[in-house]
Scaffold this motif. Structure first.
Motif, PDB file in Angstrom:
ATOM      1  N   VAL A  91       0.816  -1.219   0.000  1.00  0.00           N
ATOM      2  CA  VAL A  91       0.000   0.000   0.000  1.00  0.00           C
ATOM      3  C   VAL A  91       0.843   1.260   0.000  1.00  0.00           C
ATOM      4  N   HIS A  92       2.077   1.179   0.484  1.00  0.00           N
ATOM      5  CA  HIS A  92       2.962   2.350   0.522  1.00  0.00           C
ATOM      6  C   HIS A  92       3.453   2.754  -0.873  1.00  0.00           C
ATOM      7  N   SER A  93       3.362   1.842  -1.828  1.00  0.00           N
ATOM      8  CA  SER A  93       3.863   2.141  -3.178  1.00  0.00           C
ATOM      9  C   SER A  93       2.923   1.657  -4.279  1.00  0.00           C
ATOM     10  N   MET A  94       1.687   1.337  -3.933  1.00  0.00           N
ATOM     11  CA  MET A  94       0.781   0.738  -4.916  1.00  0.00           C
ATOM     12  C   MET A  94       0.489   1.647  -6.098  1.00  0.00           C
ATOM     13  N   SER A  95       0.529   2.964  -5.901  1.00  0.00           N
ATOM     14  CA  SER A  95       0.259   3.873  -7.019  1.00  0.00           C
ATOM     15  C   SER A  95       1.356   3.803  -8.085  1.00  0.00           C
ATOM     16  N   GLN A  96       2.497   3.210  -7.742  1.00  0.00           N
ATOM     17  CA  GLN A  96       3.610   3.067  -8.693  1.00  0.00           C
ATOM     18  C   GLN A  96       3.754   1.637  -9.222  1.00  0.00           C
TER      19      GLN A  96
ATOM     20  N   TRP B 266       1.200   2.780  16.143  1.00  0.00           N
ATOM     21  CA  TRP B 266       1.935   3.587  15.160  1.00  0.00           C
ATOM     22  C   TRP B 266       2.118   2.807  13.856  1.00  0.00           C
ATOM     23  N   PHE B 267       2.461   1.514  13.963  1.00  0.00           N
ATOM     24  CA  PHE B 267       2.629   0.692  12.759  1.00  0.00           C
ATOM     25  C   PHE B 267       1.328   0.632  11.957  1.00  0.00           C
ATOM     26  N   HIS B 268       0.204   0.469  12.665  1.00  0.00           N
ATOM     27  CA  HIS B 268      -1.095   0.451  11.982  1.00  0.00           C
ATOM     28  C   HIS B 268      -1.378   1.797  11.310  1.00  0.00           C
ATOM     29  N   GLN B 269      -1.111   2.883  12.025  1.00  0.00           N
ATOM     30  CA  GLN B 269      -1.336   4.215  11.464  1.00  0.00           C
ATOM     31  C   GLN B 269      -0.463   4.451  10.238  1.00  0.00           C
ATOM     32  N   ASP B 270       0.770   4.009  10.293  1.00  0.00           N
ATOM     33  CA  ASP B 270       1.676   4.152   9.161  1.00  0.00           C
ATOM     34  C   ASP B 270       1.147   3.400   7.943  1.00  0.00           C
ATOM     35  N   LEU B 271       0.607   2.221   8.172  1.00  0.00           N
ATOM     36  CA  LEU B 271       0.023   1.427   7.098  1.00  0.00           C
ATOM     37  C   LEU B 271      -1.158   2.166   6.470  1.00  0.00           C
ATOM     38  N   VAL B 272      -2.068   2.633   7.303  1.00  0.00           N
ATOM     39  CA  VAL B 272      -3.256   3.324   6.801  1.00  0.00           C
ATOM     40  C   VAL B 272      -2.864   4.636   6.113  1.00  0.00           C
ATOM     41  N   ARG B 273      -1.945   5.366   6.696  1.00  0.00           N
ATOM     42  CA  ARG B 273      -1.470   6.624   6.092  1.00  0.00           C
ATOM     43  C   ARG B 273      -0.892   6.365   4.700  1.00  0.00           C
ATOM     44  N   GLY B 274      -0.068   5.328   4.577  1.00  0.00           N
ATOM     45  CA  GLY B 274       0.503   4.971   3.280  1.00  0.00           C
ATOM     46  C   GLY B 274      -0.567   4.589   2.275  1.00  0.00           C
TER      47      GLY B 274
ATOM     48  N   ILE C  45      -8.243   6.991  12.227  1.00  0.00           N
ATOM     49  CA  ILE C  45      -8.232   6.969  10.767  1.00  0.00           C
ATOM     50  C   ILE C  45      -8.776   8.270  10.168  1.00  0.00           C
ATOM     51  N   VAL C  46      -9.808   8.834  10.770  1.00  0.00           N
ATOM     52  CA  VAL C  46     -10.368  10.085  10.231  1.00  0.00           C
ATOM     53  C   VAL C  46      -9.321  11.192  10.279  1.00  0.00           C
ATOM     54  N   GLU C  47      -8.562  11.262  11.364  1.00  0.00           N
ATOM     55  CA  GLU C  47      -7.508  12.275  11.481  1.00  0.00           C
ATOM     56  C   GLU C  47      -6.374  12.025  10.489  1.00  0.00           C
ATOM     57  N   LEU C  48      -6.031  10.755  10.274  1.00  0.00           N
ATOM     58  CA  LEU C  48      -5.004  10.419   9.289  1.00  0.00           C
ATOM     59  C   LEU C  48      -5.438  10.880   7.895  1.00  0.00           C
ATOM     60  N   ALA C  49      -6.708  10.685   7.587  1.00  0.00           N
ATOM     61  CA  ALA C  49      -7.230  11.111   6.289  1.00  0.00           C
ATOM     62  C   ALA C  49      -7.162  12.632   6.150  1.00  0.00           C
ATOM     63  N   LYS C  50      -7.514  13.335   7.202  1.00  0.00           N
ATOM     64  CA  LYS C  50      -7.473  14.807   7.160  1.00  0.00           C
ATOM     65  C   LYS C  50      -6.059  15.314   6.894  1.00  0.00           C
ATOM     66  N   GLU C  51      -5.049  14.608   7.396  1.00  0.00           N
ATOM     67  CA  GLU C  51      -3.650  15.007   7.184  1.00  0.00           C
ATOM     68  C   GLU C  51      -3.303  15.139   5.699  1.00  0.00           C
ATOM     69  N   ILE C  52      -3.975  14.332   4.870  1.00  0.00           N
ATOM     70  CA  ILE C  52      -3.649  14.364   3.437  1.00  0.00           C
ATOM     71  C   ILE C  52      -4.778  14.955   2.595  1.00  0.00           C
TER      72      ILE C  52
END
Length: 138
Positions: free
Chosen positions: A39-44, A76-84, A114-121
């Motif tokens: 998920v961290h690089s799926m757009s590529q 944090w690991f879960h948040q990093d996954l979702v953020r990516g 997750i809602v806050e992570l989404a707002k970050e981007i």
């Protein structure tokens, strides 16, 4: 429809008894199945780099078990996954596209924020649905 997994095809066969029958059913229904998609690089990803989607869905994201689900580092690991995922999914949407995440809302899973992570981007919550096990037969 495109379905992805982080696991290789071989890893799925070794570790999940029903994986290959699920893959075959998806393919029989016209779904493209891709393995080893991070998920961290799926757009590529070579197949996905030029594809745009109206809906991108992540059912029950989980970074794996490194510690207790309540542990701050584990969270944090879960948040990093979702953020990516969210960051890459944004790059893969059509103009009317939506991102959907199926997720537990009880403690400690609500600590993922997750809602806050989404707002970050630059994403925002449109709707929240109650989970129904009946939506996931089998």
């Amino acid at each position: 429809m495109v379905a992805t997994s982080l696991d290789s095809r071989e890893s799925l066969m070794l570790n999940y008894s029903k994986a290959m029958s699920n893959v075959k059913e998806l393919q029989a229904r016209g779904c493209k199945v891709l393995h080893e998609v991070d998920v961290h690089s799926m757009s590529q990803h070579p197949f996905l780099i030029r594809v745009r989607f109206d809906r991108i869905i992540y059912n029950f994201p989980h970074a794996g078990f490194f510690s207790s689900e309540r542990n701050r580092l584990q969270i944090w690991f879960h948040q990093d996954l979702v953020r990516g995922f969210l960051k890459n999914a944004c790059e893969m949407l059509t103009a009317i596209g939506e991102i959907h995440v199926t997720h537990k809302t009880t403690f400690p899973f609500n600590e993922w924020k997750i809602v806050e992570l989404a707002k970050e981007i630059g994403l925002y919550l449109v709707d929240e649905e109650q989970f129904s096990l009946l939506d996931y037969p089998g």
